[in-house]
Design a protein around this motif. Structure first.
Motif, PDB file in Angstrom:
ATOM      1  N   GLN A   6       0.829  -1.199   0.000  1.00 22.03           N
ATOM      2  CA  GLN A   6       0.000   0.000   0.000  1.00 22.03           C
ATOM      3  C   GLN A   6       0.867   1.254   0.000  1.00 22.03           C
ATOM      4  O   GLN A   6       1.904   1.312   0.661  1.00 22.03           O
ATOM      5  CB  GLN A   6      -0.899  -0.011   1.242  1.00 22.03           C
TER       6      GLN A   6
ATOM      7  N   THR B 167      -2.631   2.313  -5.289  1.00 21.34           N
ATOM      8  CA  THR B 167      -2.310   1.493  -4.118  1.00 21.34           C
ATOM      9  C   THR B 167      -2.640   2.243  -2.825  1.00 21.34           C
ATOM     10  O   THR B 167      -2.088   1.968  -1.775  1.00 21.34           O
ATOM     11  CB  THR B 167      -0.814   1.107  -4.115  1.00 21.34           C
ATOM     12  N   ASP B 168      -3.550   3.210  -2.941  1.00 20.40           N
ATOM     13  CA  ASP B 168      -3.885   4.016  -1.764  1.00 20.40           C
ATOM     14  C   ASP B 168      -4.748   3.268  -0.752  1.00 20.40           C
ATOM     15  O   ASP B 168      -4.760   3.604   0.420  1.00 20.40           O
ATOM     16  CB  ASP B 168      -4.573   5.321  -2.184  1.00 20.40           C
ATOM     17  N   LYS B 169      -5.469   2.226  -1.185  1.00 18.99           N
ATOM     18  CA  LYS B 169      -6.310   1.446  -0.282  1.00 18.99           C
ATOM     19  C   LYS B 169      -5.839   0.000  -0.248  1.00 18.99           C
ATOM     20  O   LYS B 169      -5.534  -0.578  -1.288  1.00 18.99           O
ATOM     21  CB  LYS B 169      -7.763   1.458  -0.755  1.00 18.99           C
ATOM     22  N   ALA B 170      -5.794  -0.568   0.957  1.00 17.65           N
ATOM     23  CA  ALA B 170      -5.469  -1.986   1.087  1.00 17.65           C
ATOM     24  C   ALA B 170      -6.701  -2.805   0.710  1.00 17.65           C
ATOM     25  O   ALA B 170      -7.838  -2.337   0.841  1.00 17.65           O
ATOM     26  CB  ALA B 170      -5.034  -2.304   2.515  1.00 17.65           C
TER      27      ALA B 170
ATOM     28  N   VAL C 234      -3.451  -5.569  -2.342  1.00 11.73           N
ATOM     29  CA  VAL C 234      -2.681  -4.439  -1.818  1.00 11.73           C
ATOM     30  C   VAL C 234      -2.605  -4.615  -0.310  1.00 11.73           C
ATOM     31  O   VAL C 234      -3.624  -4.618   0.385  1.00 11.73           O
ATOM     32  CB  VAL C 234      -3.328  -3.094  -2.193  1.00 11.73           C
TER      33      VAL C 234
ATOM     34  N   PRO D 156      -1.176  -3.637   3.546  1.00 13.84           N
ATOM     35  CA  PRO D 156      -0.728  -2.472   4.322  1.00 13.84           C
ATOM     36  C   PRO D 156       0.734  -2.611   4.757  1.00 13.84           C
ATOM     37  O   PRO D 156       1.267  -3.660   4.821  1.00 13.84           O
ATOM     38  CB  PRO D 156      -1.647  -2.457   5.534  1.00 13.84           C
TER      39      PRO D 156
END
Length: 91
Positions: free
Chosen positions: A25, A68-71, A89, A91
Motif C-alpha cells: 500500500q 495502491t492508496d487502499k489496502a 494491496v 498495508p
C-alpha cells in the motif's frame, strides 16, 4: 523514506500468470501485461475496481498504472469476464 515503484509482469495466455499480484500500500505500482496467446477475449483487460481498461496487442507489453492508496483485494478480468486475476494491496 524512499518510495520506489512496484512493477509486476503478467503473461496472458489462457488466463493470467501469475493470477495473484501482491503489492504494498502507498507505493506507486504498474502492471505489465504481455499477451502471448491469440485467444480472443484476452485481448482486453479491465478492472472497474482499479479503474483501468486496456487493449492487449499480441506479443506487445502494455503497462497499466494501478492505485495502491487502499489496502484490499481488487480483481481484473478479460473483456468477456471469463478469466480473472487479482491484485492484493497489503498495508
Amino acid at each position: 523514506m524512499d518510495q520506489k515503484e512496484q512493477n509486476a509482469t503478467i503473461i496472458v495466455s489462457g488466463g493470467y500468470q501469475p493470477e495473484v499480484i501482491k503489492l504494498k500500500q502507498g507505493i506507486p505500482a504498474k502492471l505489465s501485461f504481455k499477451r502471448v496467446s491469440e485467444q480472443g477475449c484476452l485481448d482486453v483487460v479491465h478492472s472497474k475496481e482499479l479503474g483501468f481498461e486496456a487493449t492487449l496487442p499480441f506479443d506487445v507489453v502494455k503497462v497499466v498504472s494501478v492505485p495502491t492508496d487502499k489496502a484490499g483485494e481488487f480483481s481484473f478480468s478479460c473483456g468477456m469476464d471469463m478469466f480473472f486475476g487479482k491484485v492484493e494491496v497489503e498495508p
